[in-house]
Design a protein around this motif. Structure first.
Motif, PDB file in Angstrom:
ATOM      1  N   GLN A   1       8.584  45.178 -10.538  1.00 12.00           N
ATOM      2  CA  GLN A   1       8.895  44.643 -12.084  1.00 12.00           C
ATOM      3  C   GLN A   1       9.080  42.929 -11.860  1.00 12.00           C
ATOM      4  OE1 GLN A   1      12.444  46.111 -14.060  1.00 12.00           O
ATOM      5  NE2 GLN A   1      11.940  45.229 -15.828  1.00 12.00           N
ATOM      6  N   VAL A   2       8.158  42.367 -12.848  1.00 13.61           N
ATOM      7  CA  VAL A   2       8.151  41.088 -13.114  1.00 13.61           C
ATOM      8  C   VAL A   2       9.366  40.365 -13.496  1.00 13.61           C
ATOM      9  CG1 VAL A   2       6.855  39.044 -13.856  1.00 13.61           C
ATOM     10  CG2 VAL A   2       5.524  41.282 -13.253  1.00 13.61           C
ATOM     11  N   GLN A   3       9.886  39.299 -13.041  1.00 15.27           N
ATOM     12  CA  GLN A   3      11.072  38.723 -13.641  1.00 15.27           C
ATOM     13  C   GLN A   3      10.591  37.632 -14.251  1.00 15.27           C
ATOM     14  OE1 GLN A   3      13.966  39.798 -13.046  1.00 15.27           O
ATOM     15  NE2 GLN A   3      13.012  41.323 -12.059  1.00 15.27           N
ATOM     16  N   LEU A   4      11.030  37.293 -15.500  1.00 17.33           N
ATOM     17  CA  LEU A   4      10.320  36.118 -16.151  1.00 17.33           C
ATOM     18  C   LEU A   4      11.749  35.251 -16.785  1.00 17.33           C
ATOM     19  CD1 LEU A   4       8.359  38.581 -18.640  1.00 17.33           C
ATOM     20  CD2 LEU A   4       7.438  37.218 -16.859  1.00 17.33           C
ATOM     21  N   VAL A   5      11.460  33.997 -16.546  1.00 23.04           N
ATOM     22  CA  VAL A   5      12.265  32.985 -17.117  1.00 23.04           C
ATOM     23  C   VAL A   5      11.625  32.047 -17.999  1.00 23.04           C
ATOM     24  CG1 VAL A   5      14.059  31.222 -16.301  1.00 23.04           C
ATOM     25  CG2 VAL A   5      13.503  33.268 -14.770  1.00 23.04           C
ATOM     26  N   GLU A   6      12.424  31.824 -19.283  1.00 19.89           N
ATOM     27  CA  GLU A   6      11.818  31.180 -20.229  1.00 19.89           C
ATOM     28  C   GLU A   6      12.608  29.691 -20.192  1.00 19.89           C
ATOM     29  OE1 GLU A   6      11.649  34.985 -22.672  1.00 19.89           O
ATOM     30  OE2 GLU A   6      13.020  34.048 -21.393  1.00 19.89           O
ATOM     31  N   SER A   7      12.017  28.570 -20.577  1.00 19.57           N
ATOM     32  CA  SER A   7      12.638  27.458 -21.090  1.00 19.57           C
ATOM     33  C   SER A   7      11.937  26.537 -22.288  1.00 19.57           C
ATOM     34  CB  SER A   7      12.637  26.704 -19.750  1.00 19.57           C
ATOM     35  OG  SER A   7      11.270  26.480 -19.093  1.00 19.57           O
ATOM     36  N   GLY A   8      12.578  25.681 -22.647  1.00 25.79           N
ATOM     37  CA  GLY A   8      11.930  24.698 -23.500  1.00 25.79           C
ATOM     38  C   GLY A   8      12.158  24.817 -24.895  1.00 25.79           C
ATOM     39  N   GLY A   9      13.273  25.917 -25.166  1.00 28.35           N
ATOM     40  CA  GLY A   9      13.268  25.901 -26.690  1.00 28.35           C
ATOM     41  C   GLY A   9      14.307  24.622 -27.086  1.00 28.35           C
ATOM     42  N   GLY A  10      15.059  24.568 -28.430  1.00 20.69           N
ATOM     43  CA  GLY A  10      15.606  23.611 -28.879  1.00 20.69           C
ATOM     44  C   GLY A  10      15.427  23.452 -30.491  1.00 20.69           C
ATOM     45  N   LEU A  11      15.976  22.460 -30.614  1.00 20.02           N
ATOM     46  CA  LEU A  11      16.082  22.024 -32.221  1.00 20.02           C
ATOM     47  C   LEU A  11      14.956  20.867 -32.285  1.00 20.02           C
ATOM     48  CD1 LEU A  11      17.406  21.830 -34.892  1.00 20.02           C
ATOM     49  CD2 LEU A  11      19.102  20.190 -34.182  1.00 20.02           C
ATOM     50  N   VAL A  12      14.245  21.215 -33.369  1.00 21.27           N
ATOM     51  CA  VAL A  12      12.932  20.254 -33.756  1.00 21.27           C
ATOM     52  C   VAL A  12      13.058  20.088 -35.500  1.00 21.27           C
ATOM     53  CG1 VAL A  12      11.415  22.225 -33.911  1.00 21.27           C
ATOM     54  CG2 VAL A  12      10.591  19.695 -33.331  1.00 21.27           C
ATOM     55  N   GLN A  13      12.545  18.805 -35.588  1.00 21.95           N
ATOM     56  CA  GLN A  13      12.492  18.795 -37.212  1.00 21.95           C
ATOM     57  C   GLN A  13      11.195  19.415 -37.590  1.00 21.95           C
ATOM     58  OE1 GLN A  13      12.603  14.748 -38.193  1.00 21.95           O
ATOM     59  NE2 GLN A  13      14.930  14.686 -37.995  1.00 21.95           N
ATOM     60  N   PRO A  14      11.108  19.926 -38.819  1.00 22.46           N
ATOM     61  CA  PRO A  14       9.641  20.549 -39.506  1.00 22.46           C
ATOM     62  C   PRO A  14       8.629  19.338 -39.113  1.00 22.46           C
ATOM     63  CG  PRO A  14      11.475  20.763 -41.095  1.00 22.46           C
ATOM     64  CD  PRO A  14      12.049  19.883 -39.895  1.00 22.46           C
ATOM     65  N   GLY A  15       7.520  19.966 -38.836  1.00 25.83           N
ATOM     66  CA  GLY A  15       6.180  19.156 -38.551  1.00 25.83           C
ATOM     67  C   GLY A  15       6.397  18.755 -36.916  1.00 25.83           C
ATOM     68  N   GLY A  16       7.559  18.903 -36.378  1.00 27.25           N
ATOM     69  CA  GLY A  16       7.521  18.550 -34.690  1.00 27.25           C
ATOM     70  C   GLY A  16       6.808  19.536 -34.030  1.00 27.25           C
ATOM     71  N   SER A  17       7.028  19.210 -32.744  1.00 27.43           N
ATOM     72  CA  SER A  17       6.287  20.030 -31.703  1.00 27.43           C
ATOM     73  C   SER A  17       7.176  20.463 -30.625  1.00 27.43           C
ATOM     74  CB  SER A  17       5.230  19.386 -30.988  1.00 27.43           C
ATOM     75  OG  SER A  17       4.222  19.110 -31.992  1.00 27.43           O
ATOM     76  N   LEU A  18       7.159  21.595 -29.827  1.00 33.79           N
ATOM     77  CA  LEU A  18       7.788  22.060 -28.807  1.00 33.79           C
ATOM     78  C   LEU A  18       6.822  22.781 -27.744  1.00 33.79           C
ATOM     79  CD1 LEU A  18      11.270  23.643 -30.020  1.00 33.79           C
ATOM     80  CD2 LEU A  18      11.046  21.498 -28.446  1.00 33.79           C
ATOM     81  N   ARG A  19       7.258  22.657 -26.572  1.00 41.48           N
ATOM     82  CA  ARG A  19       6.247  23.556 -25.647  1.00 41.48           C
ATOM     83  C   ARG A  19       7.211  24.504 -24.940  1.00 41.48           C
ATOM     84  NH1 ARG A  19       2.292  22.189 -20.510  1.00 41.48           N
ATOM     85  NH2 ARG A  19       4.294  21.906 -19.438  1.00 41.48           N
ATOM     86  N   LEU A  20       7.271  25.808 -24.811  1.00 41.58           N
ATOM     87  CA  LEU A  20       7.966  26.606 -24.065  1.00 41.58           C
ATOM     88  C   LEU A  20       7.128  27.057 -22.976  1.00 41.58           C
ATOM     89  CD1 LEU A  20       8.836  29.130 -27.141  1.00 41.58           C
ATOM     90  CD2 LEU A  20       9.989  27.068 -26.351  1.00 41.58           C
ATOM     91  N   SER A  21       7.908  27.279 -21.962  1.00 43.99           N
ATOM     92  CA  SER A  21       7.309  27.731 -20.593  1.00 43.99           C
ATOM     93  C   SER A  21       7.976  29.118 -20.202  1.00 43.99           C
ATOM     94  CB  SER A  21       7.646  26.714 -19.558  1.00 43.99           C
ATOM     95  OG  SER A  21       7.108  25.340 -19.691  1.00 43.99           O
ATOM     96  N   CYS A  22       7.275  29.722 -19.281  1.00 40.32           N
ATOM     97  CA  CYS A  22       7.656  31.292 -18.770  1.00 40.32           C
ATOM     98  C   CYS A  22       7.220  31.237 -17.488  1.00 40.32           C
ATOM     99  CB  CYS A  22       7.290  32.444 -19.746  1.00 40.32           C
ATOM    100  SG  CYS A  22       7.573  33.937 -19.244  1.00 40.32           S
ATOM    101  N   ALA A  23       8.246  31.186 -16.619  1.00 40.45           N
ATOM    102  CA  ALA A  23       7.889  31.354 -14.987  1.00 40.45           C
ATOM    103  C   ALA A  23       7.845  32.720 -14.801  1.00 40.45           C
ATOM    104  CB  ALA A  23       8.807  30.431 -14.251  1.00 40.45           C
ATOM    105  N   ALA A  24       7.098  33.212 -14.086  1.00 37.23           N
ATOM    106  CA  ALA A  24       6.917  34.495 -13.647  1.00 37.23           C
ATOM    107  C   ALA A  24       6.867  34.903 -12.132  1.00 37.23           C
ATOM    108  CB  ALA A  24       5.843  35.250 -14.260  1.00 37.23           C
ATOM    109  N   SER A  25       7.645  36.031 -11.703  1.00 35.85           N
ATOM    110  CA  SER A  25       7.675  36.143 -10.325  1.00 35.85           C
ATOM    111  C   SER A  25       6.345  37.236  -9.834  1.00 35.85           C
ATOM    112  CB  SER A  25       8.813  36.945  -9.765  1.00 35.85           C
ATOM    113  OG  SER A  25       9.158  38.161 -10.450  1.00 35.85           O
TER     114      SER A  25
END
Length: 111
Positions: A1-25
């Motif tokens: 089974q693959v282990q997955l760890v997400e990061s990069g979430g947070g609070l952003v204003q409308p119109g803004g940007s975020l990048r999420l990452s997911c590291a897999a084993s």
């Protein structure tokens, strides 16, 4: 089974940007189709992006043109670039691989 760890979430204003990452084993990451899902309070979990092992991507109309999924097989990582964020994008975002889910990362779009 693959282990997955997400990061990069947070609070952003409308119109803004975020990048999420997911590291897999695991050694077979490059063969997997990888997905991002999201779940808002009181709503069902919905698919927001898919990238196949060969790099083909797919998006629902709700995020098409705003979200971009990509993968770096050398780093066993999948990304979700989210631009022009709206309040309705607020949700917990989950990374998904065959038979595996990450723990989720909260994205809140609010002024």
């Amino acid at each position: 089974q693959v282990q997955l760890v997400e990061s990069g979430g947070g609070l952003v204003q409308p119109g803004g940007s975020l990048r999420l990452s997911c590291a897999a084993s695991g050694s077979f990451f490059r063969f997997y189709s990888m997905d991002w899902y999201r779940q808002a309070p009181g709503k069902q979990r919905e698919l927001v992006a898919t990238v196949t092992g060969t790099g083909t991507t797919n998006y629902p109309d709700s995020v098409k043109g705003r979200f971009t999924i990509s993968r770096d097989n050398a780093k066993n990582t999948v990304y979700l670039q989210m631009n022009s964020l709206k309040s309705e994008d607020t949700a917990v975002y989950y990374c998904h691989a065959p038979l595996s889910w990450g723990q989720g990362t909260q994205v809140t779009v609010s002024s």
